[in-house]
Design a protein around this motif. Structure first.
Motif, PDB file in Angstrom:
ATOM      1  N   THR A 150       0.833  -1.207   0.000  1.00  0.00           N
ATOM      2  CA  THR A 150       0.000   0.000   0.000  1.00  0.00           C
ATOM      3  C   THR A 150       0.866   1.254   0.000  1.00  0.00           C
ATOM      4  N   ASP A 151       1.967   1.203   0.753  1.00  0.00           N
ATOM      5  CA  ASP A 151       2.875   2.357   0.844  1.00  0.00           C
ATOM      6  C   ASP A 151       3.443   2.730  -0.519  1.00  0.00           C
ATOM      7  N   TYR A 152       4.021   1.741  -1.225  1.00  0.00           N
ATOM      8  CA  TYR A 152       4.651   2.106  -2.499  1.00  0.00           C
ATOM      9  C   TYR A 152       3.599   2.450  -3.558  1.00  0.00           C
ATOM     10  N   ALA A 153       2.441   1.779  -3.500  1.00  0.00           N
ATOM     11  CA  ALA A 153       1.381   2.081  -4.475  1.00  0.00           C
ATOM     12  C   ALA A 153       0.900   3.518  -4.305  1.00  0.00           C
ATOM     13  N   SER A 154       0.804   3.950  -3.049  1.00  0.00           N
ATOM     14  CA  SER A 154       0.357   5.313  -2.756  1.00  0.00           C
ATOM     15  C   SER A 154       1.367   6.339  -3.257  1.00  0.00           C
ATOM     16  N   THR A 207       2.203  -4.173 -11.660  1.00  0.00           N
ATOM     17  CA  THR A 207       2.587  -4.439 -10.270  1.00  0.00           C
ATOM     18  C   THR A 207       3.482  -3.341  -9.716  1.00  0.00           C
ATOM     19  N   ILE A 208       4.422  -2.864 -10.526  1.00  0.00           N
ATOM     20  CA  ILE A 208       5.392  -1.876 -10.026  1.00  0.00           C
ATOM     21  C   ILE A 208       4.996  -0.442 -10.373  1.00  0.00           C
ATOM     22  N   VAL A 209       3.741  -0.205 -10.757  1.00  0.00           N
ATOM     23  CA  VAL A 209       3.233   1.124 -11.141  1.00  0.00           C
ATOM     24  C   VAL A 209       4.176   1.744 -12.181  1.00  0.00           C
ATOM     25  N   PRO A 210       4.231   1.157 -13.384  1.00  0.00           N
ATOM     26  CA  PRO A 210       5.230   1.559 -14.392  1.00  0.00           C
ATOM     27  C   PRO A 210       5.194   3.012 -14.821  1.00  0.00           C
TER      28      PRO A 210
END
Length: 317
Positions: A150-154, A207-210
């Motif tokens: 959630t942290d990195y996606a945000s 997955t890695i929010v490209p």
């Protein structure tokens, strides 16, 4: 036996002779970092200093992928091995301890099975046709996996929809934190989930929010990407680890020099969250690449193609 570079440095600094030699190597490494050309006598002095450490544990020390003072440890390693950083294809020694020697992060499957009950179980059953969605729900069962994902996606989705607003550096840091701190039983499920359709493939690719971590507005030259990587201790270390563990060999039956695909996949995951972050190139295949081009590479076109080929046409990977 290989020792922790942080411990080895402390031992060296407590010895006057080793201390003096190490300080010389620090100056050599600093000159390289600042791209200062060393004269012949300076190069000889640097090489002699490295040779003088042959009986020191510093020369054989390693770092751990999940250690707290990782950047400090890697700085020590590259200070001692500064003569091996002239170019990409000289990065043959990984600063990381062999995965087989590291502590294995195991998932407590009994605890996980206890969590997967009632509605959660039926939810997972419905996700059976989309392994990537299923992997996400399994991640959500772990507090640490859910929190760090959630942290990195945000962070990585801030500024989505606008031009170049996301903070790529923070996004990369969040991704590295996720892949370093969450057990691989969770991270590998999410990153390498097997897909049969494009909907699943799109989820895997994203997955890695490209849009933030992978793509720039225009594709930079791969040599520029390499230079950015070599200026960063973490990226340079992950690249050395990737080259060592994913070295392709044409004559080998599996195309892999070490015949260890698990180590190669771990090294690939280590590249995510660095200036040379790779990713899937489409929703319909498992082909991966760097976000860069070899156009306008001049007389370095062959070197550029080799860098890109380590990801695009690497049979080992």
């Amino acid at each position: 036996p290989s020792s922790d570079c942080v411990v080895a440095e402390q031992l060296c600094l407590s010895d006057s002779t080793c201390n003096a030699t190490y300080r010389t190597l620090e100056n050599c490494a600093l000159a390289k970092t600042r791209l200062l050309s060393l004269d012949h006598s300076s190069r000889v002095r640097c090489l002699n200093a490295e040779l003088d450490l042959r009986n020191s544990s510093l020369l054989h020390c390693k770092c751990h992928r999940r250690m707290k003072r990782q950047e400090h440890c890697l700085r020590i390693f590259w200070t001692v091995h500064s003569s091996t950083t002239d170019g990409y294809f000289n990065l043959e020694t990984s600063p990381y301890e062999n995965p087989a020697n590291e502590e294995h992060w195991k998932t407590d499957y009994n605890k996980l099975a206890a969590l997967v009950s009632g509605k959660t179980c039926s939810q997972l059953a419905r996700d059976a046709t989309n392994p990537c969605l299923r992997a996400t729900h399994i991640c959500n069962l772990s507090k640490k996996c859910f929190r760090l994902r959630t942290d990195y996606a945000s962070i990585c989705t801030k500024g989505a929809g606008s031009e170049d607003v996301c903070d790529r550096r923070k996004c990369h840091r969040g991704l590295r934190s996720f892949f370093e701190k969450v057990p691989e039983d969770f991270t590998k499920r999410i990153l390498f989930c097997p897909c049969q359709d494009e909907f699943c493939g799109e989820r895997r690719r994203k997955t890695i929010v490209p849009d933030c971590s992978f793509q720039y507005n225009t594709k930079p030259n791969c040599l520029w990407l390499l230079d950015s990587c070599l200026e960063d201790h973490i990226c340079k270390s992950r690249l050395a680890d990737f080259q060592q563990n994913c070295q392709p060999v044409g004559m080998s039956p599996d195309g892999c020099s070490l015949h260890n695909h698990a180590a190669c996949l771990q090294a690939y995951m280590g590249m995510i969250g660095t200036p040379m972050t790779p990713n899937y190139v489409s929703n319909s295949s498992v082909a991966v690449s760097l976000w860069c081009t070899c156009e306008n590479s001049g007389n370095q076109k062959e070197k550029c193609d080799q860098i890109l080929g380590m990801f695009e046409s690497n049979k080992c990977l």
